[in-house]
Design an enzyme around this catalytic site. Structure first.
Site, PDB file in Angstrom:
ATOM      1  N   TYR A  77      55.138  38.812   2.914  1.00 59.49           N
ATOM      2  CA  TYR A  77      55.022  40.222   3.290  1.00 59.49           C
ATOM      3  C   TYR A  77      54.000  40.938   2.416  1.00 59.49           C
ATOM      4  O   TYR A  77      53.206  41.748   2.883  1.00 59.49           O
ATOM      5  CB  TYR A  77      56.387  40.921   3.190  1.00 59.49           C
ATOM      6  CG  TYR A  77      56.341  42.312   3.771  1.00 59.49           C
ATOM      7  CD1 TYR A  77      56.616  42.512   5.125  1.00 59.49           C
ATOM      8  CD2 TYR A  77      55.989  43.408   2.989  1.00 59.49           C
ATOM      9  CE1 TYR A  77      56.534  43.779   5.679  1.00 59.49           C
ATOM     10  CE2 TYR A  77      55.905  44.673   3.539  1.00 59.49           C
ATOM     11  CZ  TYR A  77      56.184  44.869   4.886  1.00 59.49           C
ATOM     12  OH  TYR A  77      56.093  46.110   5.434  1.00 59.49           O
ATOM     13  N   THR A 130      33.893  54.879  23.368  1.00 61.64           N
ATOM     14  CA  THR A 130      35.141  55.420  23.923  1.00 61.64           C
ATOM     15  C   THR A 130      36.217  55.681  22.861  1.00 61.64           C
ATOM     16  O   THR A 130      36.652  56.817  22.678  1.00 61.64           O
ATOM     17  CB  THR A 130      35.694  54.461  24.999  1.00 61.64           C
ATOM     18  OG1 THR A 130      35.727  53.143  24.443  1.00 61.64           O
ATOM     19  CG2 THR A 130      34.816  54.446  26.232  1.00 61.64           C
ATOM     20  N   LYS A 263      34.866  41.223  17.505  1.00 61.18           N
ATOM     21  CA  LYS A 263      33.488  40.983  17.965  1.00 61.18           C
ATOM     22  C   LYS A 263      32.790  40.028  16.972  1.00 61.18           C
ATOM     23  O   LYS A 263      33.022  38.842  17.002  1.00 61.18           O
ATOM     24  CB  LYS A 263      32.723  42.298  18.115  1.00 61.18           C
ATOM     25  CG  LYS A 263      33.545  43.492  18.628  1.00 61.18           C
ATOM     26  CD  LYS A 263      33.975  43.411  20.073  1.00 61.18           C
ATOM     27  CE  LYS A 263      34.936  44.471  20.546  1.00 61.18           C
ATOM     28  NZ  LYS A 263      34.776  45.833  20.205  1.00 61.18           N
ATOM     29  N   PHE A 454      39.462  53.947  34.939  1.00 60.87           N
ATOM     30  CA  PHE A 454      38.806  52.684  35.324  1.00 60.87           C
ATOM     31  C   PHE A 454      39.707  51.464  35.141  1.00 60.87           C
ATOM     32  O   PHE A 454      39.544  50.465  35.826  1.00 60.87           O
ATOM     33  CB  PHE A 454      37.487  52.499  34.559  1.00 60.87           C
ATOM     34  CG  PHE A 454      37.622  52.487  33.059  1.00 60.87           C
ATOM     35  CD1 PHE A 454      37.626  53.675  32.334  1.00 60.87           C
ATOM     36  CD2 PHE A 454      37.730  51.288  32.374  1.00 60.87           C
ATOM     37  CE1 PHE A 454      37.747  53.669  30.956  1.00 60.87           C
ATOM     38  CE2 PHE A 454      37.843  51.269  30.988  1.00 60.87           C
ATOM     39  CZ  PHE A 454      37.864  52.467  30.284  1.00 60.87           C
TER      40      PHE A 454
END
Ligand code: PLP
Length: 463
Positions: A77, A130, A263, A454
């Site tokens: 943890y 966004t 990414k 969308f």
């Protein structure tokens, strides 16, 4: 006499060890699945897709070195050894002393926005993203676009369409005062402009302006390796620097960064904040406990942090990043040879079809980009996404659609996932849709959700 070789090709600097079968379906089947999904590619099931170019976010293929690291996950943890290894690599490659992990990019944006922005502030940036803009707005700020005009023109060949227009920034500073601007929000490269980079010269000029006016600079470093590659290719004085050197040099100009590890870092989940500002670090380390988890895991498993740490080492490899961007270029050049309209210059992570020029007979209200993404799916099972009037949503005041200038279909390439043959098949499918473009009819929206429509809107084919 032997034939002269006129060109030397690059090839992917990896080979395949594990394979994941993909489905090849019939056109009749896809006509049915597309209809069931309301002609929205977000509502298709992944098992009905042949080549999935919806996004490059979290869809990367990890290396054997990363998978081996997953077995070394220290799931304590507190104080996991993977956390310390990741922190060391963030210091080494991005150059910041302080580091806070988060479960993905938007969680890092949430914390940075909450710490730096006060209600009534203005945040200038090189075009919006966004989730970035949404978190800046939730924190009480107003986003102001200060990117150069060329970024909004799909046919401009400017090599650094991600650059900031300092005169636009100066206009804002004069209007609202530097005190109302907590930081300049820079992204490199700019996703919404088509994966277009910012130049080092622009960053340096921006920094001297910011310093003079006492404004901080923060960077969305989610795809910064791609930006570093473009600087090496296009900017004088950087030809002989390594990707790692350029990456660190860019970061040296900013107080801090937020990153979606899904990414550049070649993993499936993860994000982080890194900074030189000790106070911001202390606050982020404190807030992360409220929203994400303890500051030594930030919502991630130990094994995820190990894969990220190893991904950082692999992402700066020149042969790797050349093959990634080389694949995007290969794809774009094939489309250009066939005179298919795309956004230029070809960007770092995706090809954007210009649906306005592809289907000029459709009105924007007949959803040209949405239509085109569907036609490609029905033709070959390749999945793309709409970036046009559907994504742009409605005007909050008038209730009418927003009519964006750009009506695009994005085909995004996951890292290390598809081969050149997959690109050929995709290109052939788009070319065949292009051949019959005049017979293509548009769509009508029959269901519209209130937020980010969308993702879930449904359509019917116009007769
Ligand atoms: C994906 C992305 C984000 C958001 O990150 P998530 O991991 O999807 O939450 C932020 N900025 C840029 C430029 C991105 O591409």
């Amino acid at each position: 006499m032997a034939k002269k070789i006129i060109k030397r090709s690059w090839a992917e600097p990896f080979k395949i060890k594990v394979v994941e079968p993909i489905s090849m379906t019939t056109k009749e089947y896809r006509e049915k699945t597309a209809k069931q999904a309301g002609y929205n590619t977000f509502l298709l099931k992944s098992q009905d897709i042949y080549i999935d170019l919806l996004t490059d976010s979290g869809t990367n293929a990890m290396s054997d070195y990363q998978w081996a690291g997953m077995m070394l996950g220290d799931e304590a943890y507190a104080g996991s050894k993977n956390f310390y290894y990741l922190w060391d690599n963030v210091k080494k490659y991005y150059g910041y002393p302080y580091f806070v992990p988060t479960h993905q990019g938007r969680a890092a944006e949430h914390l940075v926005s909450k710490i730096l922005i006060k209600p009534g502030d203005y945040i200038p940036g090189n075009m919006y993203f966004t989730t970035t803009r949404l978190h800046q707005e939730i924190a009480g700020g107003t986003f102001v676009d200060v990117i150069i005009d060329e970024a909004h023109d799909p046919q401009s060949l400017h090599p650094f369409k991600g650059n900031v227009d300092i005169s636009k920034l100066d206009k804002l500073v004069k209007e609202v005062g530097a005190k109302k601007i907590p930081y300049i929000s820079v992204a490199g490269p700019v996703n919404m402009a088509g994966g277009q980079p910012i130049s080092m010269a622009n960053i340096v000029e921006l920094k001297s302006y910011a310093k003079k006016n006492g404004i901080k600079m923060w960077l969305d470093a989610t795809r910064l390796v791609e930006n570093a590659y473009f600087i090496k290719q296009r900017e004088k004085g950087y030809e002989n620097k390594t990707i790692a050197q350029i990456l660190k040099e860019i970061c040296s100009h900013f107080e801090g960064i937020w990153v979606s590890a899904k990414k550049d870092l070649l993993v499936n989940i993860g994000g982080f904040i890194a900074t030189k500002n000790k106070n911001v670090y202390e606050e982020a380390r404190n807030l992360v406990v409220v929203y994400e988890g303890l500051h030594t895991y930030g919502g991630l498993a130990g094994r995820d942090m190990e894969a990220m740490a190893r991904g950082i080492e692999e992402m700066v490899n020149y042969d790797y990043i050349r093959s990634r961007i080389g694949q995007v270029e290969y794809f774009g050049n094939k489309l250009l040879e066939y005179k298919i309209p795309i956004v230029q210059p070809i960007g770092g992570h995706a090809i954007f079809l210009d649906a306005k020029r592809f289907l000029p007979h459709l009105k924007q209200i007949e959803f040209p980009a949405q239509t085109l993404a569907n036609e490609i799916y029905i033709d070959s099972g390749v999945r793309a996404m709409e970036r046009g009037i559907v994504s742009a949503g409605r005007n909050q005041k008038t209730g009418d659609h927003n009519y964006p200038k750009l009506e695009l279909v994005r085909l995004t390439l996951p890292r290390r996932v598809y081969t050149q043959a997959h690109i050929d098949v995709t290109y052939e499918s788009i070319a065949s849709v292009y051949d019959k473009r005049k017979s293509i009819k548009g769509l009508k929206m029959i269901y519209e959700p209130k937020y980010l429509r969308f993702f879930q809107a449904r359509f019917e084919k116009l007769k």
